[in-house]
Design a protein around this motif. Structure first.
Motif, PDB file in Angstrom:
ATOM      1  N   PRO A 293       0.824  -1.215   0.000  1.00 13.77           N
ATOM      2  CA  PRO A 293       0.000   0.000   0.000  1.00 13.77           C
ATOM      3  C   PRO A 293       0.852   1.257   0.000  1.00 13.77           C
ATOM      4  N   LYS A 294       0.386   2.257  -0.725  1.00 14.74           N
ATOM      5  CA  LYS A 294       1.080   3.540  -0.772  1.00 14.74           C
ATOM      6  C   LYS A 294       0.444   4.498   0.233  1.00 14.74           C
TER       7      LYS A 294
ATOM      8  N   HIS B 146      -3.162   5.247  -0.249  1.00 10.00           N
ATOM      9  CA  HIS B 146      -4.065   4.182   0.181  1.00 10.00           C
ATOM     10  C   HIS B 146      -4.329   4.280   1.685  1.00 10.00           C
ATOM     11  N   TRP B 147      -3.276   4.575   2.425  1.00  8.51           N
ATOM     12  CA  TRP B 147      -3.447   4.758   3.868  1.00  8.51           C
ATOM     13  C   TRP B 147      -4.348   5.958   4.155  1.00  8.51           C
TER      14      TRP B 147
ATOM     15  N   VAL C 280      -7.058  -1.051   4.622  1.00 10.13           N
ATOM     16  CA  VAL C 280      -6.060  -0.649   3.625  1.00 10.13           C
ATOM     17  C   VAL C 280      -5.715  -1.732   2.600  1.00 10.13           C
TER      18      VAL C 280
ATOM     19  N   THR D  98      -5.941  -1.096  -1.704  1.00  7.34           N
ATOM     20  CA  THR D  98      -4.618  -1.017  -2.332  1.00  7.34           C
ATOM     21  C   THR D  98      -4.646  -1.535  -3.760  1.00  7.34           C
ATOM     22  N   ARG D  99      -5.272  -2.681  -3.951  1.00  8.71           N
ATOM     23  CA  ARG D  99      -5.297  -3.316  -5.273  1.00  8.71           C
ATOM     24  C   ARG D  99      -6.594  -2.957  -6.002  1.00  8.71           C
TER      25      ARG D  99
END
Length: 456
Positions: A290-291, A294-295, A334, A338-339
Motif C-alpha cells: 500500500p502507498k 491508500h493509507w 487498507v 490497495t489493489r
C-alpha cells in the motif's frame, strides 16, 4: 460467608478461555510429541501449569492466590527447560526465575499492605471495603506494588528478554505462555482494579512504562525476520497496550483485548510452521504494497465509520481508545483499497461490512463487559491524551520505517530497533552478575568448543 474459592461471571469467562486454550494446546502437544520419549513428562508439566492458572482465577484468598501465582511460575520453569541443553532456553529460564521470585516478593508485600489496611484476606470482601475507601498510604503502596508485579509478569521493557528467548522452548509452551500466562499481569490488575483506581501514582506508572514499552516493542517486532521472535516482541507490545488500557480505566477494552490476543497468539504460534507457505502464497498472488494515498483513504473511511458509530451510540469515551480503534480499522481496510482490479468493489464492500461488524461487536462488548466489571473509573484527561500521542507516534514511526527507510534518522532508528534497543543486553549482564549460572556457562563453553572443532 468466607470461601477460599469464588466464581463470578468475569471469572467464568476467563475459565472458558482457559478451557478452550488448554484443550487446543494439549491436543496439539499430544500429536506434536507423538515420537518424543518424554511426551508424558511434558504433558504432565503442561497440565500442572494450566491447573495452576485455573487456581489463580478462582482463588478468593490472598494466601491461596499467592501460592497459585508462584505455582504457575514454577510449573512454567519446567516447561521452558524441557530441552535443557539449549543455551537460550537456559538463559530465558534463568532470567525468568530471578524476575519471578522478585515479582512474587512484591506481590506478597502488596497483599500484606492490603491485609494490614483492611484486616481481611478474603479477596471478595477486601474489594468491597476498598470500594468504600477514599485511599491511604497503604493502599497507594499496594497499588504501586501490584502495578510493578503486572509490568514484570507482562514482560515489559527492560524485563522482556526472557520472553524473547523462551522461543527456544517447544511451540506449545510458547502458545501457552503468550496466549495465557503473560495475561496474568492484566488479570491481576482487573481483579484488583478498585485498588488501582484509587492510586493515580500507580496508574501513571503503568501509563508511562507500559506505554513506552508498547511503542518500542511494537516497532522492534517490525524489524524481526524470525516468526516466533516477531510474535514474542508483539506480545510484549500488546501486553503493554492492555496495561495502558487498564491504567486509563478502560477495563472493558482491556478484557476484549485480552480475549482477542489470547486466541490470536495461540493460533499464530501453533500455526507458525505454515508461515513459509503463507509467504509464498502471498508472493505468488502478487502482493501489492500500500502507498501513502491508500493509507489516507483507509484512514478517512475508518474515521467516517467511527464518527457514525459515535453519533448513533456514543461508544467512544476516550481519545486514546478512539485513536486505537481508528488505526486498527484503517489497517483492516487498507489491503482492500490497495489493489484496484475487477474485484475491487466487491472486495471493498465485504471489507467495509466486516469492519462495520467489528465496530458493532466492539460497541456491544464494551457495554456488556463494562457491566461485567461493575466499576466506573473517571478518565484522566492528561493520561488519555498522552496515550493517544503515543499511538500517533507508533503509527507515524511505523510508516516512516516502511516508506522512508533511506532517510538518515530512519536508518539510525532501524539499527537501534534491530538491536532490540540494546536493553536486553544490559538486563542480561546485570542478571548474570547478580546471580551467575554455572549450568549456562558450561553450556556456552561446550558450544564454543563444538564451534571451534567444526571450524578446524
Amino acid at each position: 460467608m468466607f470461601s477460599l474459592f469464588l466464581v463470578t461471571p468475569l471469572k467464568l469467562m476467563l475459565l472458558g478461555l482457559i478451557a478452550i486454550l488448554g484443550v487446543t494446546i494439549v491436543r496439539y502437544s499430544w500429536v506434536a510429541f507423538s515420537g518424543e520419549a518424554e511426551r508424558g513428562r511434558f504433558l504432565r508439566a503442561l497440565l500442572l501449569t494450566i491447573s495452576a492458572v485455573v487456581l489463580v482465577i478462582i482463588s478468593n484468598h490472598l494466601v491461596l492466590f499467592w501460592i497459585a501465582w508462584v505455582s504457575v511460575s514454577l510449573c512454567l520453569h519446567r516447561l521452558i527447560l524441557f530441552y535443557p541443553e539449549r543455551p537460550r532456553a537456559q538463559l530465558a529460564a534463568h532470567k525468568k526465575f530471578l524476575l519471578a521470585r522478585f515479582s512474587e516478593l512484591l506481590l506478597a508485600s502488596a497483599f500484606v499492605a492490603l491485609y494490614s489496611e483492611f484486616h481481611t484476606a478474603n479477596i471478595d470482601r477486601l474489594m468491597q471495603q476498598v470500594a468504600l475507601s477514599s485511599g491511604s498510604l497503604q493502599l497507594n503502596l499496594a497499588a504501586v506494588l501490584l502495578a510493578l508485579v503486572a509490568l514484570i509478569k507482562c514482560a515489559q521493557l527492560p524485563m522482556h528478554g526472557w520472553l524473547i528467548q523462551v522461543v527456544e522452548a517447544p511451540t506449545p509452551v510458547s502458545a501457552l505462555l503468550h496466549a495465557g500466562i503473560v495475561n496474568l499481569g492484566g488479570i491481576l490488575l482487573l481483579f484488583f482494579a478498585p485498588v488501582l483506581a484509587l492510586s493515580p501514582l500507580a496508574c501513571w506508572l503503568l501509563v508511562l512504562l507500559a506505554g513506552i514499552s508498547t511503542i518500542i516493542a511494537g516497532l522492534v517486532s517490525t524489524t524481526r525476520i524470525s516468526v516466533k521472535v516477531k510474535l514474542a516482541w508483539s506480545t510484549s507490545s500488546q501486553m503493554g497496550l492492555m496495561l495502558v488500557e487498564i491504567a486509563l480505566g478502560l477495563y472493558e477494552m482491556a478484557l476484549l483485548h485480552l480475549f482477542a490476543h489470547s486466541f490470536y497468539k495461540s493460533f499464530s504460534f501453533l500455526n507458525s510452521g505454515n508461515t513459509v507457505n503463507h509467504y509464498l502464497a502471498a508472493k505468488l498472488a502478487g502482493e501489492v504494497k500500500p502507498k501513502v494515498r491508500h493509507w489516507t483513504l483507509a484512514l478517512t473511511i475508518s474515521l467516517l465509520m467511527i464518527a457514525i458509530a459515535q453519533w448513533q451510540f456514543a461508544v467512544m469515551t476516550s481519545l486514546a481508545a478512539t485513536v486505537l480503534v481508528w488505526f486498527a480499522l484503517s489497517a483492516l481496510i487498507v489491503p482492500s483499497v490497495t489493489r484496484w482490479d475487477a474485484a475491487s468493489l466487491p472486495r471493498i464492500a465485504i471489507t467495509l461490512l466486516f469492519a462495520s461488524g467489528l465496530l458493532t461487536l466492539y460497541t456491544f462488548a464494551k457495554h456488556h463487559l463494562a457491566l461485567l466489571m461493575g466499576l466506573d473509573t473517571p478518565l484522566n484527561f492528561y493520561a488519555d491524551s498522552f496515550v493517544a500521542l503515543l499511538f500517533f507516534s507508533l503509527f507515524a514511526l511505523s510508516l516512516a520505517l516502511q516508506y522512508w527507510p533511506h532517510v538518515r534518522w530512519v536508518k539510525s532508528l532501524f539499527i537501534w530497533l534491530n538491536a532490540g534497543a540494546y536493553v536486553d543486553e544490559w538486563a542480561t549482564r546485570l542478571t548474570l552478575k547478580l546471580w551467575p549460572s554455572s549450568s549456562l556457562q558450561a553450556l556456552q563453553s561446550a558450544q564454543v568448543h563444538v564451534n571451534a572443532e567444526a571450524k578446524s
